[in-house]
Design a protein around this motif. Structure first.
Motif, PDB file in Angstrom:
ATOM      1  N   PRO A 224     -40.851 -28.518 -20.614  1.00  6.20           N
ATOM      2  CA  PRO A 224     -42.160 -28.042 -20.160  1.00  6.20           C
ATOM      3  C   PRO A 224     -42.110 -26.832 -19.231  1.00  6.20           C
ATOM      4  O   PRO A 224     -41.120 -26.578 -18.549  1.00  6.20           O
ATOM      5  CB  PRO A 224     -42.704 -29.257 -19.410  1.00  6.20           C
ATOM      6  CG  PRO A 224     -41.477 -29.906 -18.848  1.00  6.20           C
ATOM      7  CD  PRO A 224     -40.405 -29.711 -19.884  1.00  6.20           C
ATOM      8  N   VAL A 225     -43.218 -26.103 -19.231  1.00  3.14           N
ATOM      9  CA  VAL A 225     -43.516 -25.124 -18.186  1.00  3.14           C
ATOM     10  C   VAL A 225     -44.710 -25.687 -17.435  1.00  3.14           C
ATOM     11  O   VAL A 225     -45.815 -25.818 -17.988  1.00  3.14           O
ATOM     12  CB  VAL A 225     -43.845 -23.739 -18.773  1.00  3.14           C
ATOM     13  CG1 VAL A 225     -44.191 -22.771 -17.653  1.00  3.14           C
ATOM     14  CG2 VAL A 225     -42.661 -23.216 -19.580  1.00  3.14           C
ATOM     15  N   LEU A 226     -44.489 -26.099 -16.199  1.00  2.00           N
ATOM     16  CA  LEU A 226     -45.521 -26.746 -15.379  1.00  2.00           C
ATOM     17  C   LEU A 226     -46.316 -25.673 -14.656  1.00  2.00           C
ATOM     18  O   LEU A 226     -45.762 -24.941 -13.821  1.00  2.00           O
ATOM     19  CB  LEU A 226     -44.872 -27.707 -14.379  1.00  2.00           C
ATOM     20  CG  LEU A 226     -43.887 -28.728 -14.977  1.00  2.00           C
ATOM     21  CD1 LEU A 226     -43.243 -29.550 -13.867  1.00  2.00           C
ATOM     22  CD2 LEU A 226     -44.600 -29.640 -15.974  1.00  2.00           C
ATOM     23  N   ARG A 227     -47.602 -25.562 -14.983  1.00  2.66           N
ATOM     24  CA  ARG A 227     -48.431 -24.494 -14.428  1.00  2.66           C
ATOM     25  C   ARG A 227     -49.541 -25.094 -13.553  1.00  2.66           C
ATOM     26  O   ARG A 227     -50.161 -26.091 -13.924  1.00  2.66           O
ATOM     27  CB  ARG A 227     -49.035 -23.658 -15.552  1.00  2.66           C
ATOM     28  CG  ARG A 227     -47.995 -22.916 -16.384  1.00  2.66           C
ATOM     29  CD  ARG A 227     -48.643 -22.041 -17.447  1.00  2.66           C
ATOM     30  NE  ARG A 227     -47.653 -21.135 -18.038  1.00  2.66           N
ATOM     31  CZ  ARG A 227     -47.033 -21.362 -19.193  1.00  2.66           C
ATOM     32  NH1 ARG A 227     -47.284 -22.466 -19.881  1.00  2.66           N
ATOM     33  NH2 ARG A 227     -46.143 -20.491 -19.646  1.00  2.66           N
TER      34      ARG A 227
ATOM     35  N   ILE B   3     -41.605 -23.980 -13.198  1.00  2.00           N
ATOM     36  CA  ILE B   3     -42.871 -24.127 -12.479  1.00  2.00           C
ATOM     37  C   ILE B   3     -43.485 -22.747 -12.275  1.00  2.00           C
ATOM     38  O   ILE B   3     -42.808 -21.829 -11.801  1.00  2.00           O
ATOM     39  CB  ILE B   3     -42.662 -24.830 -11.127  1.00  2.00           C
ATOM     40  CG1 ILE B   3     -42.177 -26.267 -11.342  1.00  2.00           C
ATOM     41  CG2 ILE B   3     -43.941 -24.804 -10.295  1.00  2.00           C
ATOM     42  CD1 ILE B   3     -41.862 -27.000 -10.060  1.00  2.00           C
ATOM     43  N   GLU B   4     -44.750 -22.600 -12.638  1.00  7.18           N
ATOM     44  CA  GLU B   4     -45.505 -21.364 -12.410  1.00  7.18           C
ATOM     45  C   GLU B   4     -46.721 -21.689 -11.545  1.00  7.18           C
ATOM     46  O   GLU B   4     -47.463 -22.619 -11.841  1.00  7.18           O
ATOM     47  CB  GLU B   4     -45.960 -20.751 -13.727  1.00  7.18           C
ATOM     48  CG  GLU B   4     -44.839 -20.239 -14.602  1.00  7.18           C
ATOM     49  CD  GLU B   4     -45.364 -19.551 -15.852  1.00  7.18           C
ATOM     50  OE1 GLU B   4     -46.606 -19.448 -15.987  1.00  7.18           O
ATOM     51  OE2 GLU B   4     -44.554 -19.133 -16.686  1.00  7.18           O
ATOM     52  N   LEU B   5     -46.924 -20.906 -10.500  1.00  2.00           N
ATOM     53  CA  LEU B   5     -48.005 -21.138  -9.550  1.00  2.00           C
ATOM     54  C   LEU B   5     -48.865 -19.887  -9.414  1.00  2.00           C
ATOM     55  O   LEU B   5     -48.339 -18.787  -9.233  1.00  2.00           O
ATOM     56  CB  LEU B   5     -47.440 -21.522  -8.179  1.00  2.00           C
ATOM     57  CG  LEU B   5     -46.436 -22.689  -8.148  1.00  2.00           C
ATOM     58  CD1 LEU B   5     -45.841 -22.832  -6.755  1.00  2.00           C
ATOM     59  CD2 LEU B   5     -47.103 -23.982  -8.589  1.00  2.00           C
ATOM     60  N   ARG B   6     -50.178 -20.075  -9.464  1.00  2.00           N
ATOM     61  CA  ARG B   6     -51.120 -18.972  -9.235  1.00  2.00           C
ATOM     62  C   ARG B   6     -52.109 -19.380  -8.137  1.00  2.00           C
ATOM     63  O   ARG B   6     -52.585 -20.520  -8.104  1.00  2.00           O
ATOM     64  CB  ARG B   6     -51.907 -18.638 -10.497  1.00  2.00           C
ATOM     65  CG  ARG B   6     -51.116 -17.891 -11.542  1.00  2.00           C
ATOM     66  CD  ARG B   6     -52.033 -17.421 -12.665  1.00  2.00           C
ATOM     67  NE  ARG B   6     -51.271 -16.763 -13.711  1.00  2.00           N
ATOM     68  CZ  ARG B   6     -50.948 -15.485 -13.709  1.00  2.00           C
ATOM     69  NH1 ARG B   6     -51.330 -14.717 -12.690  1.00  2.00           N
ATOM     70  NH2 ARG B   6     -50.269 -14.952 -14.697  1.00  2.00           N
ATOM     71  N   GLY B   7     -52.405 -18.420  -7.273  1.00  2.00           N
ATOM     72  CA  GLY B   7     -53.373 -18.686  -6.214  1.00  2.00           C
ATOM     73  C   GLY B   7     -52.920 -19.731  -5.221  1.00  2.00           C
ATOM     74  O   GLY B   7     -53.732 -20.290  -4.477  1.00  2.00           O
TER      75      GLY B   7
END
Length: 535
Positions: free
Chosen positions: A288-291, A365-369
């Protein structure tokens, strides 16, 4: 053809250029004689060393001095110089003769002629120029046929290697001399990106070849005093204005070839750094790519609410992936982190290394804001849950500086590399990451955005870089090669920190509280952690 011994008569006028500099040499090298890049080259005692260089910067002249030091010493060895033209051979031997005279190298003979040998059933001859020293060793210039090195021993110098017709065969013959203590020196400007010399350079950068690599561009040579040295030789007065004008004239003379001839950039060396097929081959399904994307108002929610929400998110999405990783046996873990806040996202990429040295990215893991405090919270949650954590490399330019520093304070500065990437860092550390794909030594989650990130880097003036352009993901949000950067950092950490001792431990929970998950050391709020079951 025999020439008069050097000790018996003065050297002819052809051997007298550069006398102004060499005058300062007596029985040992003077630091003032060599420019910085020349000194770094001759003092590098590696068995095999390579230099990609600009034209006419005097590196072969410096190598001639080192050759004399080697051959004139009683504990030295024979030196075999191989240029691709006869004129190069003569020039190198004359430079050596001049150095020998100034250094009192006790030359007994200077000779030009042919050496006869048997090649199978044929009688062959080698055109050679040589200097024999009282030590019994000699410096000999040979033509560039690989068989010329057959039966030889000593140091081999391959000059302008990119222009030899059979460089691969020549290298094969030269490297055989290492078995009995020989040495190999390879010097060249570039001649196309598909040339064997460029492949050799890239092999060293990728970490496949354990050789020493030097790089000297025209601008770097100028910074080390090349034009000042030219002015000294020509009895000219140096000024900064004249140097700028002279450098511009030299570049104009080379025209479209200036990058290759002066800047160490092989022609056609531009375009995508990683081919799409190469990346896709190393991708795996079901990883997975956890966003997570937070709205602006989340930043100003009460601190306890922010911590609680993010801990819930970690427990729901991250913890199962960490448990899956912790079930693996005999692995060491590393991590790369790239930080963003508003325009760019943050990416955390764990890297699991197996006993056979293959590496796997089990999730991203990808994080925005995400507020900075919560980025740090998630990062530490992941690190605490990784098995046998060896260390991390974190982007510490700009936004990442504070988190990188705080993470180093928590886990130790020897395990957290705070990377301030520059073109020089990219040049040294992106080729090994590319080699991981070429050698099928890495596995990534199969994801379109991760693929797009790894297609972002371009080779610009011979250096792989992240250009100032942004791609768009499936949600029409901008990206800037973020997971590529995180992956390159994780790979760098695995190479730099591999030799360190890895300790695995579990913190003792507070009295009366059970611990059944990744260690979450929320120092600011133990009570919240207990409520979530982390402590």
């Amino acid at each position: 053809m025999k020439l008069a011994p050097a000790a018996a008569m003065p050297l002819p006028p052809t051997l007298k250029p550069l006398a102004q500099e060499i005058h300062y040499i007596a029985e040992q090298r003077s630091p003032g004689v060599f420019l910085g890049y020349q000194a770094r080259w001759v003092t590098d005692r590696s068995k095999v060393k390579i230099c990609e260089k600009s034209r006419r910067i005097g590196l072969s002249w410096a190598e001639a001095e080192d050759a004399v030091e080697c051959a004139a010493s009683a504990s030295g060895m024979d030196v075999w110089y191989i240029g691709y033209t006869k004129d190069m051979a003569i020039e190198f031997i004359l430079d050596c003769a001049q150095w020998a005279q100034q250094m009192q190298g006790f030359v007994t003979d200077i000779e030009a002629g042919e050496e006869l040998f048997i090649d199978g059933s044929e009688r062959q001859s080698i055109l050679k120029f040589s200097i024999t020293f009282a030590s019994g060793f000699r410096i000999t210039a040979l033509s560039s046929t690989p068989r010329n090195l057959r039966g030889k021993q000593g140091r081999v110098i391959i000059d302008e290697a990119a222009f030899h017709t059979d460089l691969a065969g020549l290298l094969k013959a030269a490297l055989a001399l290492l078995i009995w203590g020989g040495e190999v020196r390879i010097i060249s400007t570039h001649f196309g990106d598909e040339n064997e010399f460029n492949k050799l350079v890239q092999g060293v950068r990728a970490g496949r070849l354990p050789y020493s690599l030097h790089r000297v561009t025209f601008d770097e040579a100028l910074a080390d005093g090349l034009y000042k040295r030219i002015c000294m030789r020509l009895k000219m007065i140096w000024t900064a204005e004249d140097e700028v004008k002279w450098a511009a004239e030299i570049r104009a003379q080379y025209g479209d070839d200036a990058e290759e001839e002066l800047d160490c950039v092989p022609k056609h060396g531009s375009g995508a750094f990683l081919a799409r097929e190469l990346i896709e081959r190393c991708m795996r399904k079901d990883w997975p790519v956890l966003r997570d994307h937070r709205k602006p108002e989340f930043t100003y929610a009460p601190e306890s609410a922010r911590k609680g929400e993010i801990l819930d998110w970690c427990e729901e999405f991250v913890r199962p992936e960490l448990e899956r990783v912790r079930a693996l046996r005999d692995v060491t873990s590393f991590l790369g982190g790239d930080f963003g806040r508003i325009r760019d996202l943050s990416a955390f990429l764990p890297l699991i290394q197996f006993r056979n040295l293959r590496k796997r990215v089990p999730f991203i893991i990808e994080l925005r804001g995400m507020p900075f405090q919560q980025q740090r919270q998630i990062l530490w949650y992941v690190i605490d849950g990784l098995p046998r954590f060896g260390g991390a490399a974190l982007d510490s330019n700009g936004l990442g500086m504070q988190i990188g520093e705080e993470t180093a304070q928590r886990y130790g500065v020897t395990r957290i590399l705070q990377i301030r990437a520059s073109p020089q860092w990219y040049l040294a550390n992106l080729p090994p990451y590319k080699a991981a794909f070429e050698d099928d030594m890495i596995e990534l989650p199969m994801d379109a955005d991760v693929l797009a990130d790894h297609r972002v880097p371009r080779v610009i003036k011979g250096i792989p870089q992240i250009p100032d352009v942004r791609t768009v993901d499936a949600d029409k949000l901008k990206r800037h090669g973020d997971t590529f950067i995180a992956g390159a950092l994780a790979w760098h950490a695995s190479r730099e920190l591999l030799g360190g001792t890895v300790y695995e431990y579990q913190g003792v929970p507070p009295k009366g509280v059970s611990w059944d998950g990744p260690r979450q050391d929320h120092d600011e709020d133990h009570e919240l952690g207990a409520r979530r079951g982390a402590w």
